[in-house]
Write a protein that holds these residues in place. Structure first.
Motif, mmCIF file in Angstrom:
data_model
loop_
_atom_site.group_PDB
_atom_site.id
_atom_site.type_symbol
_atom_site.label_atom_id
_atom_site.label_comp_id
_atom_site.label_asym_id
_atom_site.label_seq_id
_atom_site.Cartn_x
_atom_site.Cartn_y
_atom_site.Cartn_z
ATOM 1 N N LEU A 313 0.824 -1.209 0.000
ATOM 2 C CA LEU A 313 0.000 0.000 0.000
ATOM 3 C C LEU A 313 0.863 1.266 0.000
ATOM 4 C CD1 LEU A 313 -2.723 1.458 0.275
ATOM 5 C CD2 LEU A 313 -2.537 1.130 2.759
ATOM 6 N N THR A 314 1.851 1.282 0.911
ATOM 7 C CA THR A 314 2.674 2.489 1.023
ATOM 8 C C THR A 314 3.552 2.685 -0.207
ATOM 9 O OG1 THR A 314 4.292 1.162 2.251
ATOM 10 C CG2 THR A 314 2.733 2.468 3.533
ATOM 11 N N ALA A 315 3.981 1.606 -0.855
ATOM 12 C CA ALA A 315 4.787 1.763 -2.067
ATOM 13 C C ALA A 315 3.972 2.443 -3.160
ATOM 14 C CB ALA A 315 5.282 0.400 -2.533
ATOM 15 N N ASN A 316 2.729 2.032 -3.295
ATOM 16 C CA ASN A 316 1.874 2.688 -4.293
ATOM 17 C C ASN A 316 1.632 4.158 -3.946
ATOM 18 O OD1 ASN A 316 1.631 0.292 -5.741
ATOM 19 N ND2 ASN A 316 -0.167 -0.374 -4.576
ATOM 20 N N ILE A 321 2.828 10.077 -4.351
ATOM 21 C CA ILE A 321 3.173 11.301 -3.613
ATOM 22 C C ILE A 321 4.404 11.974 -4.207
ATOM 23 C CG2 ILE A 321 4.013 12.127 -1.357
ATOM 24 C CD1 ILE A 321 2.191 10.046 -0.057
ATOM 25 N N ARG A 322 5.315 11.200 -4.766
ATOM 26 C CA ARG A 322 6.609 11.743 -5.170
ATOM 27 C C ARG A 322 6.478 12.833 -6.245
ATOM 28 N NH1 ARG A 322 11.629 7.573 -5.464
ATOM 29 N NH2 ARG A 322 12.907 8.764 -3.987
ATOM 30 N N ASN A 323 5.605 12.637 -7.209
ATOM 31 C CA ASN A 323 5.473 13.630 -8.287
ATOM 32 C C ASN A 323 4.966 14.980 -7.775
ATOM 33 O OD1 ASN A 323 6.451 11.849 -10.212
ATOM 34 N ND2 ASN A 323 4.415 11.008 -10.646
ATOM 35 N N LEU A 367 10.055 3.139 0.187
ATOM 36 C CA LEU A 367 10.440 2.365 -0.995
ATOM 37 C C LEU A 367 11.531 1.352 -0.672
ATOM 38 C CD1 LEU A 367 10.434 5.147 -3.740
ATOM 39 C CD2 LEU A 367 8.714 3.366 -3.337
ATOM 40 N N GLU A 368 12.372 1.670 0.313
ATOM 41 C CA GLU A 368 13.422 0.725 0.704
ATOM 42 C C GLU A 368 12.850 -0.541 1.335
ATOM 43 O OE1 GLU A 368 16.603 0.563 0.286
ATOM 44 O OE2 GLU A 368 16.755 2.439 -0.820
ATOM 45 N N LEU A 369 11.632 -0.482 1.871
ATOM 46 C CA LEU A 369 11.013 -1.667 2.471
ATOM 47 C C LEU A 369 10.889 -2.803 1.470
ATOM 48 C CD1 LEU A 369 8.173 -0.077 4.630
ATOM 49 C CD2 LEU A 369 10.211 -1.241 5.470
ATOM 50 N N ASN A 370 10.685 -2.489 0.208
ATOM 51 C CA ASN A 370 10.493 -3.509 -0.814
ATOM 52 C C ASN A 370 11.779 -3.851 -1.545
ATOM 53 O OD1 ASN A 370 7.730 -3.666 -0.317
ATOM 54 N ND2 ASN A 370 7.311 -1.937 -1.675
ATOM 55 N N ARG A 371 12.926 -3.296 -1.099
ATOM 56 C CA ARG A 371 14.183 -3.569 -1.784
ATOM 57 C C ARG A 371 15.180 -4.343 -0.924
ATOM 58 N NH1 ARG A 371 15.014 2.619 -4.072
ATOM 59 N NH2 ARG A 371 13.171 2.653 -5.419
#
Length: 528
Positions: A313-316, A321-323, A367-371
């Motif tokens: 959820l947070t990755a999406n 949010i980044r843009n 994003l680091e959570l998924n890497r």
């Protein structure tokens, strides 16, 4: 399996044949003592006595030769059995002749020999042996008639004895078949029982819970590897001595089986367990099956599921949010350039920029959570690597005092260099933030614990509060209002992915310390 079974049956046959040979020797001794006790009265003259001695001696010598043949397993079993039966038939019929024929009653001794031979051979050759005995009996009776010692009408008793021989042989044949069928069934049941035992043992070892079997005296009869791991030792002997907390819970349950057992904590592993007791007898005072459920493991699994869903959820959200965050940051920079002479506008744009940077760091951490599963481990020489890292960290953070570094030249660790840099940067930045900013306030010490290298990142700042230590590595937990609460959690997950353990050490000494133990699987160590 067939060859083993055949060899097993053959060994039983040879042992039975040896017992028959022992019976033969004992029978000869009994017959000799009986005749000697009667002082030759059954015999007519001395020549008959000498004939008896010769007959008994020859049969005894043959019995000794049979013992040698049985020991050497030569000739074959069927041949030896037939020779021995023929010898017994000739010996018994010879005794009949010396003692006056069939009316002496010695002929009935043929029946136990025939029965034994039939049982030993499992029903094979039994009718052949009965036929040999019948021919010998009828031949002896014919000889008596030839010598005018009997009449033709006297054939009835030996004929009845021949019928009895065949009846005993047939009965032995049937009993042998029944015994053979029972033996095969027992062997199959034994194989099934052994397979079932192996299956139960396999299931017992593979079950995720710890399993103990305790008898009425409190003795541990069986346990699996999971119970040993949860207890930190092998529960052997008396349960009260091996695992006192479980023994107390068992005693409380036996006193009142309707109450739900309370949670327990092991002394060695400090794990929280939920016991379940199941009686294996008609009451709770007999054998009891104990299940030990690891609640810490269940908590970790539940947390992993929760974090996996949260990560997706947070990755999406982070990508979305980044843009607009980049647009806000860029607009704030332009606004700051336009408001160079306006102090209020500069302060407001600085607030926008600071919070935008905070949101950027949070998005980056999410994003680091998924890497963390992208690991490329290499062998790192810690002395050289830490020297370069300390220099880079001092330049980046503008640190003008010396940072203490102690590392043996032979210290090595297998780790992803990028991951190690990220973990060390996080720990070092946290340590420098809370230390007193003097020379040696932030120190790095590498030492060896058993077979593993250990890296301590220590600072002279205030220690972490005791109530916060249990939540220190939880995601989104932070004591800093500007922090994201993901740094330590990501650092621990990266260490676990690289086969290391990250823990907070509250003792010994007043200085807080974060410790990395290289070469440990995740979860093997407990936080000190």
């Amino acid at each position: 399996m067939p060859n083993i079974s055949s060899a097993f049956h053959t060994e039983i046959h040879w042992r039975s044949l040896a017992l028959l040979n022992v019976f033969r020797l004992l029978s000869n001794i009994g017959i000799f003592c009986s005749v000697l006790w009667l002082a030759y009265k059954p015999l007519n003259d001395m020549s008959s006595w000498y004939s008896f001695l010769a007959l008994a001696g020859v049969d005894s010598c043959l019995a000794l030769l049979f013992a040698l043949g049985i020991w050497r397993r030569w000739p074959g079993f069927e041949i030896q059995l037939s020779i021995q039966v023929a010898t017994d038939v000739l010996f018994i019929v010879g005794l009949m002749h010396l003692f006056g024929g069939l009316h002496s009653g010695i002929g009935t001794l043929l029946l136990p020999y025939l029965a034994a031979a039939g049982l030993i051979s499992r029903g094979r050759m039994t009718l052949f042996h009965a036929a040999m005995a019948s021919i010998a009996l009828l031949s002896e009776q014919t000889w008596q008639i030839w010598q005018d010692n009997a009449n033709v009408s006297d054939y009835l008793p030996p004929a009845l004895l021949c019928v009895a021989s065949f009846a005993v042989a047939w009965l032995a044949h049937r009993l042998a078949r029944f015994a053979q069928a029972s033996e095969a069934l027992a062997e199959q049941r034994g194989v099934d029982l052994a397979n079932l035992g192996q299956l139960n043992q396999r299931i017992l070892q593979d079950v995720s819970d710890g399993v103990l079997v305790v008898d009425a005296d409190g003795i541990v009869r069986q346990c699996n590897e999971q119970a040993i791991r949860l207890a930190g030792m092998r529960p052997e002997g008396v349960l009260l001595h091996a695992m006192p907390v479980i023994a107390v819970a068992l005693a409380r349950w036996r006193a009142n089986p309707s109450d739900n057992p309370s949670l327990i904590t092991t002394a060695l592993t400090r794990k929280t367990l939920r016991p379940r007791f199941i009686s294996l007898s008609h009451d709770s005072h007999g054998n009891v099956l104990i299940y030990l459920e690891d609640l810490d493991k269940l908590g970790r699994e539940a947390q992993q599921l929760k974090l996996a869903a949260l990560g997706r959820l947070t990755a999406n959200l982070a990508h979305e949010i980044r843009n607009p965050l980049s647009a806000i940051t860029h607009a704030a920079q332009l606004l700051g350039e336009e408001a160079e002479d306006n102090a209020l506008m500069q302060r407001l744009t600085r607030i926008i920029d600071d919070n935008s940077q905070r949101l950027e760091r949070m998005v980056k951490d999410v994003l680091e959570l998924n890497r963390r599963d992208r690991v490329q481990m290499t062998q790192i020489k810690l002395a050289d690597w830490l020297a370069v890292f300390v220099e880079q960290f001092s330049m980046q953070e503008e640190i003008h005092v010396e940072l203490a570094l102690e590392c043996p030249s032979n210290a090595e660790a297998r780790f992803d260099p990028g991951h190690l840099h990220q973990v060390m940067w996080n720990l070092s930045r946290n340590g420098w933030r809370y230390c007193q900013k003097n020379a040696g306030s932030l120190s790095f010490n590498v030492w060896r614990e058993n077979e593993h290298w250990v890296l301590d990142v220590r600072n002279d700042g205030p220690p972490v509060a005791v109530d916060a230590q249990t939540q220190l590595f939880e995601p989104f937990f932070t004591t800093d209002t500007k922090g994201t609460g993901l740094g330590l959690y990501i650092a621990r997950e990266i260490c676990a992915a690289n086969g290391a353990v990250l823990e907070y050490v509250s003792s010994p000494g007043p200085d807080p310390c974060f410790r990395i133990v290289f070469g440990y699987a995740y979860g093997q160590r407990s936080v000190i």
